[in-house]
Design an enzyme around this catalytic site. Sequence first.
Site, mmCIF file in Angstrom:
data_model
loop_
_atom_site.group_PDB
_atom_site.id
_atom_site.type_symbol
_atom_site.label_atom_id
_atom_site.label_comp_id
_atom_site.label_asym_id
_atom_site.label_seq_id
_atom_site.Cartn_x
_atom_site.Cartn_y
_atom_site.Cartn_z
ATOM 1 N N GLU A 22 -33.335 -89.657 88.805
ATOM 2 C CA GLU A 22 -33.155 -90.919 88.077
ATOM 3 C C GLU A 22 -33.891 -90.942 86.731
ATOM 4 O OE1 GLU A 22 -32.505 -94.755 90.408
ATOM 5 O OE2 GLU A 22 -34.654 -94.648 90.071
ATOM 6 N N ARG B 144 -36.153 -91.552 80.262
ATOM 7 C CA ARG B 144 -36.654 -90.950 79.018
ATOM 8 C C ARG B 144 -35.972 -89.628 78.678
ATOM 9 N NH1 ARG B 144 -41.798 -91.917 77.517
ATOM 10 N NH2 ARG B 144 -42.257 -92.447 79.689
ATOM 11 N N ARG C 165 -44.658 -98.778 72.240
ATOM 12 C CA ARG C 165 -45.340 -97.729 73.005
ATOM 13 C C ARG C 165 -46.725 -97.349 72.456
ATOM 14 N NH1 ARG C 165 -43.772 -93.099 73.831
ATOM 15 N NH2 ARG C 165 -44.183 -93.088 76.066
ATOM 16 N N CYS D 73 -49.128 -109.703 62.913
ATOM 17 C CA CYS D 73 -50.464 -110.260 62.644
ATOM 18 C C CYS D 73 -51.442 -109.988 63.789
ATOM 19 C CB CYS D 73 -50.352 -111.751 62.365
ATOM 20 S SG CYS D 73 -49.632 -112.025 60.760
ATOM 21 N N GLU D 74 -51.673 -108.732 64.060
ATOM 22 C CA GLU D 74 -52.676 -108.343 65.045
ATOM 23 C C GLU D 74 -53.263 -107.008 64.603
ATOM 24 O OE1 GLU D 74 -52.220 -108.622 69.196
ATOM 25 O OE2 GLU D 74 -50.672 -110.166 69.109
ATOM 26 N N TYR E 229 -37.377 -96.430 75.616
ATOM 27 C CA TYR E 229 -38.392 -97.483 75.614
ATOM 28 C C TYR E 229 -38.754 -97.889 74.182
ATOM 29 C CZ TYR E 229 -38.500 -95.746 80.357
ATOM 30 O OH TYR E 229 -38.118 -95.343 81.612
HETATM 31 N N1 LLP Z 1 -36.569 -95.156 88.230
HETATM 32 C C1 LLP Z 1 -37.396 -96.206 88.370
HETATM 33 C C2 LLP Z 1 -37.396 -96.977 89.603
HETATM 34 C C3 LLP Z 1 -38.248 -96.563 87.303
HETATM 35 O O1 LLP Z 1 -39.070 -97.598 87.432
HETATM 36 C C4 LLP Z 1 -38.221 -95.795 86.116
HETATM 37 C C5 LLP Z 1 -39.097 -96.136 84.987
HETATM 38 C C6 LLP Z 1 -37.334 -94.707 86.036
HETATM 39 C C7 LLP Z 1 -36.522 -94.416 87.123
HETATM 40 C C8 LLP Z 1 -37.198 -93.859 84.805
HETATM 41 O O2 LLP Z 1 -38.373 -93.226 84.438
HETATM 42 P P1 LLP Z 1 -38.368 -92.140 83.245
HETATM 43 O O3 LLP Z 1 -37.474 -91.014 83.658
HETATM 44 O O4 LLP Z 1 -37.867 -92.818 82.014
HETATM 45 O O5 LLP Z 1 -39.785 -91.733 83.101
HETATM 46 N N2 LLP Z 1 -42.299 -97.966 79.135
HETATM 47 C C9 LLP Z 1 -42.919 -96.721 79.547
HETATM 48 C C10 LLP Z 1 -42.184 -96.097 80.713
HETATM 49 C C11 LLP Z 1 -42.036 -97.020 81.878
HETATM 50 C C12 LLP Z 1 -41.138 -96.489 82.963
HETATM 51 C C13 LLP Z 1 -40.782 -97.539 83.936
HETATM 52 N N3 LLP Z 1 -39.959 -97.076 85.009
HETATM 53 C C14 LLP Z 1 -42.998 -95.792 78.340
HETATM 54 O O6 LLP Z 1 -42.588 -96.200 77.251
HETATM 55 O O7 LLP Z 1 -43.512 -94.682 78.441
#
Ligand code: LLP
Length: 426
Positions: free
Chosen positions: A279, A282, A318, A352-353, A381
Amino acid sequence: MPDIRSAYSDSLNFYGWHRPRALAEKYGTPLYVYNERVLRERCRDMKGLSPHPGFNVNYSVKANANPALLRIIREEGLVVDAMSPGELRMNQVAGFTPKEILYISNNNSREELQNALKHTLLVSVDSLCQLDTLGQLFPDGRVMVRFNPGIGAGHHSKVITAGKETKFGVTPDRMDEVLSLCARHRLALAGINQHIGSLFMQPQCYLEAARVLLELASTLPKDILKTLEVINFGGGFGIPYHKYDNEARLDIATLGNRLHETLCSWTDKTGYAGHFLVEPGRYIIAECGILLGAVHAVKDNGDTRYVGTDIGFNVLARPAMYDSFHDVEIYRQGNGDSSNGHMEQTIVGNICESGDILIKKRLLPVVCEGDVLGILDAGAYGFSMASTYNQRFRPAEILIAESGDVKLIRRRETAEDLLRSVDGLL
Ligand code: LLP
């Protein structure tokens, strides 16, 4: 060669025959630019992890939910998750059918669960409490349960989603309770899933966690294993953000070979005939996106040289949220060698931070007012975490199609967009 730092995007021919400055001028900044070819390549990398007939890739839409991008991902044969009514809607607009959408959410209201069930989605619950609620709403139905394999990973404590300290999942020792709740509500256990966290660069932890989930599946009564439809190992596949330091890529070939062997030997042993999913969010979408922004002011405050841009943390959260590193390119107007050396600089936004810092004290070619910056690996993201803080408008998004044409895939917001939810109430 007018650009001061563009070797990476040049090497990919990221912008095709377009120049980033011209795109910035035409569509305005900040501007998310996506490249279709790169997106398709990343989808194929993931699809290629395993030739097992039950294997597929479930793109995690939270990384980027633009329907034009989702359509491309769908064409590549991936399926998707949804974790909110909004993500569900985006998936539908992109053409995904209920069978191609898993609802993987947490701590939902009854209304939200009902909405997912109304759309005939398979819903993953991540607590016994929500399993009970789902059973009350959907007796005789199907359910998927999220487990915590006890192994976590991630680039920051905020994105590690398994292990000892996390709000996510049910621990495997509660399997008996899961089965008795399913029996009480005559729910079919149709799937089990996990997600250990976001961004690993070594395959080991992911493979170990996958084995834990498979071992757990092996403990299921035979009749339940027989009707289990999905085993989903989650995402977290990392990408190298340090492009200008030639950071190594995640070894997808090794990961794929090992995962494939594990899946084959486990299916031989158990006779499992359902699906396996990974799944990623990124990995699929980060590298096909570059965020363009304009430099509006530079100044020296004390010992620090500040480069003031329109890329606030409302546009790319991020760095402010996780101290994340993004490499930057510098596109400058003019001809000939217009570089004037390197120095340590801090690149900030227009919010403004004082925490509105994109890049802190990094040695870079000297950036000047009027430069356009390209923030690399911004496809995941990026827009999906953008906000209207300080009542700034969320940016436009464009796609460099494989044909080379540029398509506007989201227009820039306006004051009218901000006012829409209060219209008629004032
Ligand atoms: N599956 C579930 C249940 C998840 O919660 C997530 C990500 C993924 C798959 C996908 O994860 P990935 O392959 O993208 O790592 N905002 C943060 C990342 C938060 C991920 C949240 N859940 C960032 O910018 O690094």
